[in-house]
Scaffold this motif. Structure first.
Motif, PDB file in Angstrom:
ATOM      1  N   ARG A  63       0.823  -1.202   0.000  1.00 58.29           N
ATOM      2  CA  ARG A  63       0.000   0.000   0.000  1.00 58.29           C
ATOM      3  C   ARG A  63       0.863   1.260   0.000  1.00 58.29           C
ATOM      4  O   ARG A  63       0.454   2.314  -0.488  1.00 58.29           O
ATOM      5  CB  ARG A  63      -0.933   0.010   1.205  1.00 58.29           C
ATOM      6  CG  ARG A  63      -2.081   1.006   1.105  1.00 58.29           C
ATOM      7  CD  ARG A  63      -2.919   0.989   2.355  1.00 58.29           C
ATOM      8  NE  ARG A  63      -3.557  -0.274   2.604  1.00 58.29           N
ATOM      9  CZ  ARG A  63      -4.744  -0.637   2.100  1.00 58.29           C
ATOM     10  NH1 ARG A  63      -5.396   0.204   1.307  1.00 58.29           N
ATOM     11  NH2 ARG A  63      -5.277  -1.807   2.386  1.00 58.29           N
ATOM     12  N   LEU A  64       2.058   1.159   0.545  1.00 58.80           N
ATOM     13  CA  LEU A  64       2.979   2.298   0.578  1.00 58.80           C
ATOM     14  C   LEU A  64       3.720   2.487  -0.745  1.00 58.80           C
ATOM     15  O   LEU A  64       4.562   3.371  -0.861  1.00 58.80           O
ATOM     16  CB  LEU A  64       3.993   2.113   1.706  1.00 58.80           C
ATOM     17  CG  LEU A  64       3.435   2.100   3.133  1.00 58.80           C
ATOM     18  CD1 LEU A  64       4.552   1.856   4.139  1.00 58.80           C
ATOM     19  CD2 LEU A  64       2.706   3.398   3.451  1.00 58.80           C
ATOM     20  N   GLY A  65       3.416   1.637  -1.730  1.00 58.51           N
ATOM     21  CA  GLY A  65       4.058   1.757  -3.032  1.00 58.51           C
ATOM     22  C   GLY A  65       5.325   0.942  -3.163  1.00 58.51           C
ATOM     23  O   GLY A  65       6.097   1.127  -4.117  1.00 58.51           O
ATOM     24  N   MET A  66       5.554   0.025  -2.210  1.00 57.06           N
ATOM     25  CA  MET A  66       6.743  -0.818  -2.242  1.00 57.06           C
ATOM     26  C   MET A  66       6.426  -2.133  -2.959  1.00 57.06           C
ATOM     27  O   MET A  66       5.291  -2.624  -2.904  1.00 57.06           O
ATOM     28  CB  MET A  66       7.228  -1.129  -0.818  1.00 57.06           C
ATOM     29  CG  MET A  66       7.386   0.085   0.067  1.00 57.06           C
ATOM     30  SD  MET A  66       8.797   1.090  -0.425  1.00 57.06           S
ATOM     31  CE  MET A  66       8.772   2.360   0.851  1.00 57.06           C
ATOM     32  N   SER A  67       7.437  -2.708  -3.579  1.00 54.40           N
ATOM     33  CA  SER A  67       7.250  -4.002  -4.237  1.00 54.40           C
ATOM     34  C   SER A  67       7.141  -5.121  -3.214  1.00 54.40           C
ATOM     35  O   SER A  67       6.635  -6.205  -3.510  1.00 54.40           O
ATOM     36  CB  SER A  67       8.406  -4.293  -5.191  1.00 54.40           C
ATOM     37  OG  SER A  67       9.640  -4.323  -4.479  1.00 54.40           O
ATOM     38  N   GLY A  68       7.626  -4.868  -2.007  1.00 57.67           N
ATOM     39  CA  GLY A  68       7.570  -5.864  -0.947  1.00 57.67           C
ATOM     40  C   GLY A  68       8.207  -5.323   0.310  1.00 57.67           C
ATOM     41  O   GLY A  68       8.657  -4.176   0.362  1.00 57.67           O
ATOM     42  N   TYR A  69       8.268  -6.153   1.344  1.00 58.83           N
ATOM     43  CA  TYR A  69       8.811  -5.711   2.626  1.00 58.83           C
ATOM     44  C   TYR A  69      10.304  -5.420   2.547  1.00 58.83           C
ATOM     45  O   TYR A  69      10.809  -4.524   3.226  1.00 58.83           O
ATOM     46  CB  TYR A  69       8.538  -6.789   3.675  1.00 58.83           C
ATOM     47  CG  TYR A  69       8.825  -6.337   5.094  1.00 58.83           C
ATOM     48  CD1 TYR A  69       8.031  -5.372   5.706  1.00 58.83           C
ATOM     49  CD2 TYR A  69       9.885  -6.875   5.810  1.00 58.83           C
ATOM     50  CE1 TYR A  69       8.284  -4.950   7.004  1.00 58.83           C
ATOM     51  CE2 TYR A  69      10.149  -6.465   7.115  1.00 58.83           C
ATOM     52  CZ  TYR A  69       9.341  -5.502   7.697  1.00 58.83           C
ATOM     53  OH  TYR A  69       9.610  -5.082   8.982  1.00 58.83           O
ATOM     54  N   SER A  70      11.016  -6.149   1.692  1.00 59.22           N
ATOM     55  CA  SER A  70      12.462  -5.917   1.564  1.00 59.22           C
ATOM     56  C   SER A  70      12.742  -4.522   1.007  1.00 59.22           C
ATOM     57  O   SER A  70      13.716  -3.868   1.406  1.00 59.22           O
ATOM     58  CB  SER A  70      13.106  -6.990   0.676  1.00 59.22           C
ATOM     59  OG  SER A  70      12.525  -6.972  -0.621  1.00 59.22           O
ATOM     60  N   GLU A  71      11.901  -4.040   0.096  1.00 60.44           N
ATOM     61  CA  GLU A  71      12.088  -2.692  -0.437  1.00 60.44           C
ATOM     62  C   GLU A  71      11.812  -1.650   0.645  1.00 60.44           C
ATOM     63  O   GLU A  71      12.498  -0.630   0.728  1.00 60.44           O
ATOM     64  CB  GLU A  71      11.169  -2.444  -1.631  1.00 60.44           C
ATOM     65  CG  GLU A  71      11.410  -1.077  -2.280  1.00 60.44           C
ATOM     66  CD  GLU A  71      10.532  -0.824  -3.493  1.00 60.44           C
ATOM     67  OE1 GLU A  71      10.412   0.352  -3.895  1.00 60.44           O
ATOM     68  OE2 GLU A  71       9.970  -1.795  -4.031  1.00 60.44           O
TER      69      GLU A  71
END
Length: 298
Positions: A63-71
């Motif tokens: 939702r924050l615009g990240m591809s995943g938690y690692s990003e």
């Protein structure tokens, strides 16, 4: 020159917070309450602390615009590097030789002021004002090597508006802490690179039950975890040195909010303040009035 304004993970979290589902909101609160360290923990630990699940944490990252938690974690690591940046490190960043420094400064500082004042959540702003006008509270205001200027500026206004306001400098931290209680409010200014003595004073004040208002930058002082209210200001500047201009604008806005709440109540105090100041130090007008008869006699 100082780094231009960037959107931090904290900015993104605060922007989406009102519209988040309840579970994701709990994750966001965990990330903000110990920012940015909490986001560097594993998905499982963040989920456990927020009482949610791994998929909920991952949905918030998306939702924050990240591809995943690692990003998301990489963005936080990048922020940690930026918030430790010193004027010496920034000194090598050369602006183009054909750049109009006055136009650049006007645009950069104007944008930074607007962003700082408008980005503050209204609930946080109102809470800060409520603490600053509490009639039974004593206010203790402190800051760091440069941010102390903003602290003293706030105190200069508050002392005219209400009683019980003091600047606290590092030599006085210990005796001040001895007498702090639950009715007291500490306002701490702590901008990068954060000062251990200011953070320590704020944490000790919170431990003693005092309410802590923290005014910091987008990368967040370590004191943010203990603060009851956190207000952040941009530090973008046309030089290698972080600017206090947006922070000062935030102070001015707080003062305006305080005056709005107090209404006519401080009028008598301001009048007494001005009269005492003129009696003690004089003013240009009073000096000119004293000199006038002498000039006429001559």
């Amino acid at each position: 020159m100082a780094m231009p304004m960037e959107t931090t993970v904290a900015d993104r979290l605060r922007a989406v917070l009102p519209d988040l589902p309840a579970a994701e909101r709990r994750v966001a609160r965990v990330l903000l309450n110990n920012y940015p360290v909490a986001g560097l923990e594993t998905v499982a630990r963040v989920a456990k602390k927020s009482g949610t699940s791994g998929p909920t944490v991952l949905r918030l990252a998306t939702r924050l615009g990240m591809s995943g938690y690692s990003e998301l974690q990489q963005a936080l690591r990048d922020e940690l590097e930026v918030r430790e940046r010193s004027p010496l490190m920034a000194y090598g960043a050369q602006r183009p030789h054909d750049e109009d420094i006055q136009a650049t400064a006007a645009a950069l500082l104007g944008q930074a002021v607007t962003a700082s004042v408008t980005a503050v959540e209204r609930a946080d702003f109102d809470h800060a004002v409520k603490l600053l006008v509490a009639p039974k509270a004593r206010l203790f205001v402190t800051g760091g090597r440069f941010s102390g200027v903003a602290a003293e500026y706030l105190v200069a206004h508050l002392q005219q508006l209400r009683p019980g306001v003091s600047v606290v400098r590092s030599p006085d931290f210990v005796p001040t802490l001895l007498d702090l209680g639950r009715r007291d409010v500490v306002v701490a200014f702590d901008l990068r690179r954060y000062q251990a003595d200011v953070v320590g004073f704020g944490r000790s004040a919170a431990d003693r039950g005092a309410k802590v208002i923290l005014i910091t930058d987008p990368w967040m002082s370590p004191l943010s975890r203990q603060a009851e209210v956190v207000l952040s200001a941009e530090v973008s500047a046309p030089s290698p040195f972080d600017s206090l201009v947006p922070c000062m604008a935030l102070v001015e806005t707080l003062v305006a909010g305080i005056v709005d709440v107090l209404g006519d109540e401080p009028r008598r105090r301001i009048a007494a303040y001005d009269e005492s100041w003129a009696r003690q130090f004089g003013t240009i007008a009073s000096h000119e009035a004293q000199e006038a008869p002498e000039q006429q006699e001559a």
